[in-house]
Design a protein around this motif. Sequence first.
Motif, short mmCIF file in Angstrom:
data_model
loop_
_atom_site.label_atom_id
_atom_site.label_comp_id
_atom_site.label_asym_id
_atom_site.label_seq_id
_atom_site.Cartn_x
_atom_site.Cartn_y
_atom_site.Cartn_z
N ILE A 709 0.84 -1.20 0.00
CA ILE A 709 0.00 0.00 0.00
C ILE A 709 0.87 1.25 0.00
CG2 ILE A 709 -1.50 1.37 1.51
CD1 ILE A 709 -3.06 -1.11 2.13
N LEU A 710 1.89 1.23 0.84
CA LEU A 710 2.76 2.41 0.94
C LEU A 710 3.53 2.63 -0.36
CD1 LEU A 710 4.01 2.01 4.63
CD2 LEU A 710 2.33 3.64 3.76
N ASP A 711 4.02 1.53 -0.94
CA ASP A 711 4.73 1.65 -2.23
C ASP A 711 3.84 2.28 -3.29
OD1 ASP A 711 7.03 0.60 -1.30
OD2 ASP A 711 6.65 -1.46 -2.02
N GLN A 712 2.62 1.72 -3.39
CA GLN A 712 1.71 2.21 -4.42
C GLN A 712 1.32 3.67 -4.17
OE1 GLN A 712 -1.71 -0.28 -5.12
NE2 GLN A 712 -0.45 -2.12 -5.08
N GLN A 713 1.10 3.99 -2.88
CA GLN A 713 0.73 5.37 -2.56
C GLN A 713 1.85 6.32 -2.97
OE1 GLN A 713 -2.29 6.62 -1.47
NE2 GLN A 713 -1.25 8.52 -2.05
N TYR A 714 3.07 5.91 -2.69
CA TYR A 714 4.21 6.76 -3.07
C TYR A 714 4.19 7.02 -4.58
CZ TYR A 714 8.95 8.52 -3.60
OH TYR A 714 10.02 9.31 -3.91
N GLU A 715 3.95 5.97 -5.37
CA GLU A 715 3.90 6.14 -6.82
C GLU A 715 2.76 7.07 -7.25
OE1 GLU A 715 6.24 5.27 -8.83
OE2 GLU A 715 7.27 4.38 -7.10
N ARG A 716 1.65 6.99 -6.50
CA ARG A 716 0.47 7.76 -6.91
C ARG A 716 0.58 9.25 -6.63
NH1 ARG A 716 -4.48 4.18 -4.51
NH2 ARG A 716 -5.22 6.26 -3.96
N ILE A 717 1.45 9.66 -5.70
CA ILE A 717 1.50 11.08 -5.31
C ILE A 717 2.06 11.93 -6.44
CG2 ILE A 717 2.44 12.76 -3.67
CD1 ILE A 717 2.57 10.49 -1.61
N GLN A 718 1.30 12.95 -6.83
CA GLN A 718 1.70 13.83 -7.92
C GLN A 718 2.53 15.01 -7.43
OE1 GLN A 718 0.82 13.33 -11.23
NE2 GLN A 718 0.02 11.35 -10.53
N ASN A 719 2.12 15.58 -6.30
CA ASN A 719 2.76 16.80 -5.83
C ASN A 719 4.14 16.48 -5.23
OD1 ASN A 719 3.42 18.57 -3.42
ND2 ASN A 719 1.92 19.82 -4.52
N PRO A 720 5.21 17.14 -5.71
CA PRO A 720 6.56 16.79 -5.26
C PRO A 720 6.81 17.05 -3.77
CG PRO A 720 6.59 18.73 -6.71
CD PRO A 720 5.21 18.19 -6.75
N ASP A 721 6.21 18.10 -3.23
CA ASP A 721 6.43 18.39 -1.80
C ASP A 721 5.77 17.32 -0.93
OD1 ASP A 721 7.86 20.82 -2.31
OD2 ASP A 721 5.93 21.78 -2.76
#
Length: 853
Positions: A709-721
């Motif tokens: 879940i954490l891996d996928q969430q990391y990939e999904r985040i668009q905003n760099p900050d």
Amino acid sequence: MRGLVLASILIFSVQQAPFDPEPGISETLSRDRAARVSNLRYDLAFTIPAARAEAISGRALIRFALKSVDGPLVLDYQPDKAGFLRAVEANGRETKVRQVNGHIIVPADALHAGDNAVALDFNAGDVPLNRSEDFLYTIFVPARAHQAFPCFDQPDLKARWSLALDVPEGWQAVGNGAEISRETDGGRTRVRLTGTEPVSTYLFAFAAGKFSVEQAERNGRTFRMFHRETDAAKVARNRDAIFDLHAGALAWLENYTGIPYPFGKFDFVLIPAFQFGGMEHPGAIFYNANGLLLDESATQDQMLGRASVISHETAHMWFGDLVTMQWFSDVWMKEVFANHMAAKIVNPAFPAMNHDLRYLVDYYPAAYGVDRTAGTNEIRQPLKNLNEAGTLYGAIIYQKAPIVMRQLETLVGSDGFRDGLRDYLKKYSYGNATWPDLIAILDSRTPEDLASWSHTWVEERGRPVIRTELSLSDGKISRLAFTQRDPFASRGLTWNQRFKVAVGGANTTLVPVQLKSARVEVPEARGLPADFVLANGGGIAYGEIHLDPASLKWLAANLPSIHDELTRGSAWITLWDAVLDGEVKPDTFLALAMRALDTETNELIVSRVLSYVREDFWRYSTPAARTAIAPRLENVLRHGLDTAQASSLKSVWFSALRDVSQTRPTLDWLTRVWRQEENVPGLKLAETDYIRLAQELAVRDGTSSAAQILDQQYERIQNPDRKAQFKFVRPALSADAKERELWFSSLLDASNRRREPWVLDGLRYLHHPLRAAASQQYLQTSLVLLKEIQRTGDIFFPKRWMDATLSGYQTPEAAAVVRQFLDTLPVDYPERLRRIVLSSSDDLFRAGRIVKP
Ligand SMILES: [Zn+2]
């Protein structure tokens, strides 16, 4: 007189042998300088390289008048390893200075009475510049300017500031003064800003970097908004509201104070993961971007919060910036006025809102959260050195002081109060003043003894213990009285306050009372029908309010049936105090809350009760009790989510469900929502919601699927900050204890604690109740670290560090670690830090008394 004697001793020792000022900015040093230095101007120039790792070079030309040359002059300059001093020229001649304890000592023979000019070439210290890869911003409050560049870092040496910034091409630059020129060549842009009105060092500010700029006209004034949001729709959705709120606040304040906006141009900068909600730099307010750029699912609370923070910072332009406290012991004054004005400004913009109820739920629970503890502090605290100023800030300043200020306004009357404030702002414009200066102005407008009122409420700590004495006959009041006593018995204080008592049952009436002695009878209440009596039924009384047995019994069974929202909200706050005092059992409260939540529709009350439900569930219920109650509780929350009308209210319910979720069906449903296989009808989740959901799911499931879940969430985040923050926090969530251990150890290095909101985010998961047994080993080190955190962190960080660290614990073993730490403190341990530990551990100690396995 004592000050004068002291000053002459100092001067004597200076002439005999070099006198070394102590580290930090002591009150003595600052009094001495304020008496000697005037007409201060800074011309500052910084060259900011594109690479974060490269040093920022700077030049400061400081011009001032000296009353007389009684000895050397002390400047402040204490950079981290990035900074150092290259050369000093005093009055046109190269000058040898000594650097000691974070100060620069300019020798007397380089100075003369009258006008002086000292020019210093230096590399800037990095710490207060908050440098990221492609932007930076300053935070100099309370006395951090001298950690970047040489200056007189005290609030009552106000100066006119000119600033030149040399930045990489493509960067924006913004500061207190208006831009007067901008030239680009050779890949560099040089921006010059006009000189400011007199401004204190803690209010001087600039930001530079890759920002987008939105501009708007309102009432003939240009506003600019600098931001880094990549979601264009989000900016478009929010921008007009943000400009309108600023313009509205500005117009209101000009009218109320009778003084036009004092600082010329008006810009603001939205900063990702900003340390505070906002910072009131004149002409260039800095905000936490999250507070202003709201998601579509924003709650009513978040919208109010946004209006409030904008009004708060705008009010500071008069209260704090135009008239500034002489010394940081009075920092609470500017905060309380900003809050007090913000409440007045925001109310008309939310006509559907019950503002008295909002005042109650915004201020009372948070103020009580500190004021009920043994670690509470006075509103106005003495302060010997600005390097301890960070420990002054907290709920007592931000939440209790506004309550006290409202009491003051009631005593003086609202017109007299406003006129007194106008006199005060006019008299001390562009200067400094103290709380006694203001009280003297207001005291002449009322027959009450404000000096003694001020002593009890402002200069002493704690809240009165108020008890209710009620006699009923045939369901009608035959006698009602209130008593008060001082929780710190040795003082014997009495608090003078006017409030309104609620009397009745489902229907209530309010009876006015002035409690100014140890005991007061309320003859007006005689003969009124009453199931219960509540001292704070009118939302004004402040204290540890104990209900009489009949009222307690009735409320514990019938609270949800009270019609009046304000009285109902107040009853919840009082009943929660009763839980914490052991007068109501946590499971009784939880059962009542669940019953109430089935029918409660007022968003402010739902939100408050859900906060208590979270505390009750995690802190005051055993793991076995949690498991037993979870199915029913989740049903109630899911029902609330399904039936809520407004999407803001749905969001309140959804957050609560996410935070307490623990049964398999609910976790599966939340996982499907997170995977976007299923929607929450009527609620649109934003990136921040998915991040939070992923983290909550991960902390509940210490397996490989959590990592997925954490891996996928990391990939999904668009905003760099947001992506960077997620990456930082992630190890704190790991199922692998070793990884969590490494994350915690990394915090021992101050440079890894710079992003304070990131650290707090991680700490809350590291110390999550579900991880408490495994993480208890970190408590001791975290407690020991507090002293260093006070030195290296920003103003709110020590208390927040302690709160986040202790937030997840309830066991006697965890309490013993804290107790042991407190019992073995050295005698010279800072009292303020001890109080922070006492106040942050209050719930933990209470849990030890209340939670019965
Ligand atoms: Zn403020």
